[in-house]
Design a protein around this motif. Structure first.
Motif, PDB file in Angstrom:
ATOM      1  N   VAL A 110      69.830 -15.016  -1.262  1.00 28.65           N
ATOM      2  CA  VAL A 110      69.215 -15.256  -2.561  1.00 28.65           C
ATOM      3  C   VAL A 110      68.396 -16.526  -2.386  1.00 28.65           C
ATOM      4  O   VAL A 110      68.905 -17.535  -1.888  1.00 28.65           O
ATOM      5  N   ASN A 111      67.113 -16.475  -2.759  1.00 31.48           N
ATOM      6  CA  ASN A 111      66.208 -17.615  -2.593  1.00 31.48           C
ATOM      7  C   ASN A 111      65.485 -17.931  -3.890  1.00 31.48           C
ATOM      8  O   ASN A 111      65.247 -17.048  -4.712  1.00 31.48           O
ATOM      9  N   ILE A 127      73.557 -20.279  -6.222  1.00 32.70           N
ATOM     10  CA  ILE A 127      72.228 -20.760  -6.625  1.00 32.70           C
ATOM     11  C   ILE A 127      72.254 -21.220  -8.083  1.00 32.70           C
ATOM     12  O   ILE A 127      71.732 -22.289  -8.418  1.00 32.70           O
ATOM     13  N   ARG A 128      72.880 -20.459  -8.935  1.00 35.40           N
ATOM     14  CA  ARG A 128      72.935 -20.844 -10.357  1.00 35.40           C
ATOM     15  C   ARG A 128      73.692 -22.157 -10.540  1.00 35.40           C
ATOM     16  O   ARG A 128      73.295 -22.999 -11.349  1.00 35.40           O
ATOM     17  N   GLN A 129      74.785 -22.341  -9.814  1.00 31.92           N
ATOM     18  CA  GLN A 129      75.531 -23.603  -9.911  1.00 31.92           C
ATOM     19  C   GLN A 129      74.699 -24.766  -9.374  1.00 31.92           C
ATOM     20  O   GLN A 129      74.727 -25.864  -9.940  1.00 31.92           O
ATOM     21  N   LEU A 134      65.784 -23.252  -2.350  1.00 29.04           N
ATOM     22  CA  LEU A 134      67.204 -22.997  -2.507  1.00 29.04           C
ATOM     23  C   LEU A 134      67.519 -21.666  -1.843  1.00 29.04           C
ATOM     24  O   LEU A 134      66.774 -20.690  -2.017  1.00 29.04           O
ATOM     25  N   GLY A 135      68.614 -21.611  -1.092  1.00 26.14           N
ATOM     26  CA  GLY A 135      69.017 -20.376  -0.451  1.00 26.14           C
ATOM     27  C   GLY A 135      70.523 -20.300  -0.310  1.00 26.14           C
ATOM     28  O   GLY A 135      71.191 -21.313  -0.154  1.00 26.14           O
ATOM     29  N   SER A 136      71.052 -19.078  -0.375  1.00 26.27           N
ATOM     30  CA  SER A 136      72.477 -18.842  -0.195  1.00 26.27           C
ATOM     31  C   SER A 136      72.696 -17.397   0.215  1.00 26.27           C
ATOM     32  O   SER A 136      71.993 -16.505  -0.268  1.00 26.27           O
ATOM     33  N   PRO A 171      74.591 -18.134   8.481  1.00 25.38           N
ATOM     34  CA  PRO A 171      74.907 -17.962   7.066  1.00 25.38           C
ATOM     35  C   PRO A 171      75.331 -19.282   6.436  1.00 25.38           C
ATOM     36  O   PRO A 171      75.813 -20.187   7.122  1.00 25.38           O
ATOM     37  N   ARG A 172      75.140 -19.387   5.122  1.00 28.00           N
ATOM     38  CA  ARG A 172      75.483 -20.626   4.435  1.00 28.00           C
ATOM     39  C   ARG A 172      75.767 -20.369   2.961  1.00 28.00           C
ATOM     40  O   ARG A 172      75.191 -19.465   2.367  1.00 28.00           O
ATOM     41  N   THR A 173      76.633 -21.209   2.420  1.00 28.19           N
ATOM     42  CA  THR A 173      76.914 -21.118   0.992  1.00 28.19           C
ATOM     43  C   THR A 173      75.738 -21.644   0.190  1.00 28.19           C
ATOM     44  O   THR A 173      75.410 -21.096  -0.865  1.00 28.19           O
ATOM     45  N   LEU A 174      75.107 -22.717   0.692  1.00 23.45           N
ATOM     46  CA  LEU A 174      73.965 -23.292  -0.022  1.00 23.45           C
ATOM     47  C   LEU A 174      73.082 -24.057   0.938  1.00 23.45           C
ATOM     48  O   LEU A 174      73.565 -24.849   1.749  1.00 23.45           O
ATOM     49  N   ASP A 175      71.793 -23.814   0.830  1.00 27.95           N
ATOM     50  CA  ASP A 175      70.792 -24.525   1.615  1.00 27.95           C
ATOM     51  C   ASP A 175      69.752 -25.056   0.642  1.00 27.95           C
ATOM     52  O   ASP A 175      69.165 -24.288  -0.128  1.00 27.95           O
ATOM     53  N   LEU A 176      69.567 -26.361   0.649  1.00 27.07           N
ATOM     54  CA  LEU A 176      68.556 -27.010  -0.194  1.00 27.07           C
ATOM     55  C   LEU A 176      67.586 -27.741   0.729  1.00 27.07           C
ATOM     56  O   LEU A 176      67.950 -28.730   1.359  1.00 27.07           O
TER      57      LEU A 176
END
Length: 160
Positions: free
Chosen positions: A54-55, A18-20, A7-9, A90-95
């Motif tokens: 944040v990872n 990340i928490r969401q 997970l990354g943001s 950059p990204r809001t969320l990377d899974l």
């Protein structure tokens, strides 16, 4: 099947993103026994003209196929308004699907194990939190692989 995802943001309140995402993963009926590593701050890979990340790494049991799991992860990214404007941008969320049991998958949309995971401290360190003795595809354990990497840029944010 036990799966591990990264997970990354680094956009739009990354810690909250990340928490969401973790909350969303926890609500999925097809994912069981969710475990989350510590959360880490790390420098971006590639272009440095972007905020730090944040990872974390999550593990869970699933009966989904690799492609079905990829589809689920990408739908969660879309719910977080993921944009793919540039490679390593950059990204809001990377899974990222890192590992899917011991399977090796080589499809146009999915390569498992993740092709760059062994060289990324922000993946191996949180993976170490969850499975330090797991044997990786290169024949080393996660702990042994961690000792081969520079993780000096990682900062523990919080333990989930």
């Amino acid at each position: 099947m036990t799966a591990y995802i990264g997970l990354g943001s680094n956009l739009d309140q990354p810690l909250e993103q990340i928490r969401q995402a973790i909350q969303t993963l926890a609500k999925q009926p097809s994912l069981n026994n969710l475990r989350i590593s510590k959360l880490y701050a790390s420098k971006p890979v590639g272009p440095q003209d972007q905020p730090d990340y944040v990872n974390a790494v999550a593990s869970f049991e699933t009966s989904l196929s690799g492609i079905e799991l990829l589809d689920l992860l990408q739908s969660i990214e879309q719910d977080h308004h993921r944009l793919r404007e540039r490679h390593w941008g950059p990204r809001t969320l990377d899974l990222d699907l890192l590992l899917y049991g011991q399977e090796q998958i080589d499809l146009p949309r999915l390569t498992v194990p993740h092709p760059f995971m062994l060289e990324r401290g922000f993946v191996i360190q949180p993976l170490h939190d969850l499975a330090p003795d797991m044997l990786l595809v290169n024949g080393t354990t996660v702990t042994e692989q961690l000792h081969q990497l520079d993780t000096s840029d990682l900062v523990i944010i919080t333990e989930e």
